[in-house]
Enzyme design. Structure first.
Site, short mmCIF file in Angstrom:
data_model
loop_
_atom_site.label_atom_id
_atom_site.label_comp_id
_atom_site.label_asym_id
_atom_site.label_seq_id
_atom_site.Cartn_x
_atom_site.Cartn_y
_atom_site.Cartn_z
N SER A 14 -20.84 -38.61 4.09
CA SER A 14 -22.20 -38.13 3.79
C SER A 14 -23.24 -39.21 4.08
O SER A 14 -23.04 -40.39 3.78
CB SER A 14 -22.30 -37.72 2.31
N SER A 16 -26.25 -38.95 2.80
CA SER A 16 -27.22 -38.91 1.70
C SER A 16 -27.31 -40.24 0.94
O SER A 16 -28.43 -40.65 0.59
CB SER A 16 -26.90 -37.76 0.75
N THR A 61 -22.28 -30.56 -1.56
CA THR A 61 -21.97 -30.23 -0.18
C THR A 61 -20.65 -29.46 -0.14
O THR A 61 -20.14 -29.05 -1.19
CB THR A 61 -22.02 -31.50 0.71
N LYS A 65 -21.08 -25.65 -2.65
CA LYS A 65 -22.41 -25.04 -2.72
C LYS A 65 -22.42 -23.62 -3.27
O LYS A 65 -23.35 -23.23 -3.96
CB LYS A 65 -23.05 -25.02 -1.32
N ASP A 99 -32.02 -26.62 1.92
CA ASP A 99 -31.66 -26.68 3.34
C ASP A 99 -32.68 -25.95 4.23
O ASP A 99 -33.08 -26.47 5.27
CB ASP A 99 -30.27 -26.06 3.56
N GLY A 123 -26.42 -18.21 14.96
CA GLY A 123 -25.49 -18.45 13.86
C GLY A 123 -25.81 -17.59 12.66
O GLY A 123 -26.95 -17.14 12.49
N ALA A 124 -24.79 -17.36 11.84
CA ALA A 124 -24.97 -16.54 10.63
C ALA A 124 -24.14 -17.10 9.48
O ALA A 124 -23.77 -16.37 8.56
CB ALA A 124 -24.60 -15.09 10.92
N ASN A 146 -25.46 -13.89 16.48
CA ASN A 146 -24.20 -14.55 16.14
C ASN A 146 -23.09 -14.03 17.03
O ASN A 146 -23.12 -12.88 17.47
CB ASN A 146 -23.86 -14.28 14.66
N ILE A 214 -29.76 -27.99 14.60
CA ILE A 214 -29.47 -28.59 13.29
C ILE A 214 -28.28 -29.55 13.36
O ILE A 214 -28.02 -30.28 12.42
CB ILE A 214 -29.28 -27.54 12.17
P1 ATR Z 1 -22.11 -23.48 8.16
O1 ATR Z 1 -21.99 -23.34 6.67
O2 ATR Z 1 -22.16 -24.91 8.62
O3 ATR Z 1 -23.18 -22.67 8.75
P2 ATR Z 1 -20.02 -21.57 8.83
O4 ATR Z 1 -20.41 -20.73 7.66
O5 ATR Z 1 -18.59 -21.81 9.10
O6 ATR Z 1 -20.68 -23.01 8.73
O7 ATR Z 1 -20.73 -20.94 10.13
C1 ATR Z 1 -20.51 -21.46 11.39
C2 ATR Z 1 -21.41 -20.72 12.38
O8 ATR Z 1 -21.19 -21.28 13.67
C3 ATR Z 1 -21.08 -19.24 12.51
O9 ATR Z 1 -22.27 -18.55 12.83
C4 ATR Z 1 -20.11 -19.23 13.68
O10 ATR Z 1 -20.02 -18.00 14.36
P3 ATR Z 1 -18.98 -16.85 13.85
O11 ATR Z 1 -19.61 -16.22 12.65
O12 ATR Z 1 -18.90 -15.91 15.02
O13 ATR Z 1 -17.70 -17.55 13.56
C5 ATR Z 1 -20.74 -20.25 14.57
N1 ATR Z 1 -19.81 -20.83 15.54
C6 ATR Z 1 -18.87 -21.78 15.32
N2 ATR Z 1 -18.21 -22.07 16.46
C7 ATR Z 1 -18.76 -21.29 17.44
C8 ATR Z 1 -18.54 -21.14 18.85
N3 ATR Z 1 -17.62 -21.87 19.49
N4 ATR Z 1 -19.32 -20.26 19.51
C9 ATR Z 1 -20.26 -19.54 18.88
N5 ATR Z 1 -20.52 -19.63 17.56
C10 ATR Z 1 -19.79 -20.50 16.85
#
Ligand code: ATR
Length: 271
Positions: A14, A16, A61, A65, A99, A123-124, A146, A214
């Site tokens: 970390s 932080s 973390t 969370k 965040d 991303g989601a 996503n 990010i």
């Molecule tokens: P965090 O809490 O860091 O956001 P997470 O909840 O595991 O981590 O989410 C990771 C994100 O990165 C998700 O949106 C994931 O897409 P999926 O929902 O389809 O898994 C995305 N992600 C990770 N690796 C990826 C890749 N190689 N290509 C596209 N999206 C990716």
């Protein structure tokens, strides 16, 4: 002496501690910030322990969370996001999520308004949730794209309760980007060690676009390199990390920390 800390597992990497300790030193505050490895099953004990020991505040973390929502009193926003990254121990245990505010302030610092803007959020996951709620709350029109569209749709279902959002997969990214003012990567794509990966390349971007990644390790991700090639404005992940810390610090101490000192401490540690 007042103690602060981050709880997580793993937590030894970390940034932080270095960031907050730099502030305490700069402001001459008799405080220290440390990292503590705590498992999900021990979170409750650790929080109560820190509380009775008189800790000033905590960050949480991975993987704590979400679990924290059952233990602390979350703010409405933290509850909507579904995660707590900051705990204030002044009166009971109040859980915040800074965040998304971190992302918003990283944009604000560069003079970028979000109200009424088209934001494409890649991303989601957990990070995307925090950012989506915060931007939608402040009037951005957020498109959540996503790889797994179901997850984007599930997030949109929650976000539309407070603002404007729609879901997408990755098929129409080029068109979505041409309609966007701001592109935010909240996936882990491009993060060390897979630094030669990016979802979006320069020919899909335009020069009026703001590209915010990010990911902070590396600081100059392939996405940001591609964005620079396209003449776009870039913001790196260090700024989100710094500003979520700024917000946590303000909650704990009711003081504004020196942002430049936090940024310098993080960049030096990463370099
Ligand atoms: P965090 O809490 O860091 O956001 P997470 O909840 O595991 O981590 O989410 C990771 C994100 O990165 C998700 O949106 C994931 O897409 P999926 O929902 O389809 O898994 C995305 N992600 C990770 N690796 C990826 C890749 N190689 N290509 C596209 N999206 C990716």
């Amino acid at each position: 002496m007042k103690l602060f800390g981050v709880l997580g597992d793993p937590v030894s990497h970390s940034l932080s501690p270095v960031m907050h300790n730099a502030v305490f030193k700069a402001l001459g505050m008799d405080c220290e910030y440390h990292a503590f490895r705590v498992s999900t099953e021990n979170l409750e004990k650790a929080l109560y322990g820190a509380s009775v020991l008189g800790f000033g505040g905590l960050n949480l973390t991975i993987p704590l969370k979400e679990k924290a929502l059952d233990i602390v009193k979350p703010t409405e926003l933290a509850r909507q996001i579904g995660a707590v990254n900051t705990v204030d121990l002044k009166e009971g245990m109040v859980g915040y999520n800074t965040d998304g505010i971190g992302a918003k302030m990283a944009l604000a610092r560069r003079g970028i308004e979000i109200k009424g803007k088209n934001v494409l959020l890649l991303g989601a996951g957990g990070a995307a949730r925090a950012i989506a709620f915060e931007l939608a709350k402040d009037g951005a029109k957020v498109t959540i794209a996503n790889r797994t569209i179901d997850r984007a749709e599930a997030l949109v279902k929650d976000v539309i309760k407070i603002g404007k959002a729609k879901a997408s997969g990755f098929e129409d990214l080029k068109d979505l980007i041409s309609d966007s003012d701001i592109l935010i990567n909240s996936t882990s794509v491009g993060m060390y060690p897979k630094i030669s990966e990016t979802i979006v390349t320069s020919e899909m971007m335009h020069k009026d676009l703001v590209v915010f990644d990010i990911v902070y390790n590396p600081q100059n991700t392939l996405l940001l390199k591609e964005a620079k090639k396209a003449g776009a404005t870039t913001i790196d992940g260090v700024m989100m990390l710094v500003f979520q810390g700024v917000e946590s610090f303000k909650i704990w101490t009711e003081r504004m920390p020196p942002v430049d000192i936090m940024e310098k401490a993080v960049r030096e540690k990463l370099a």
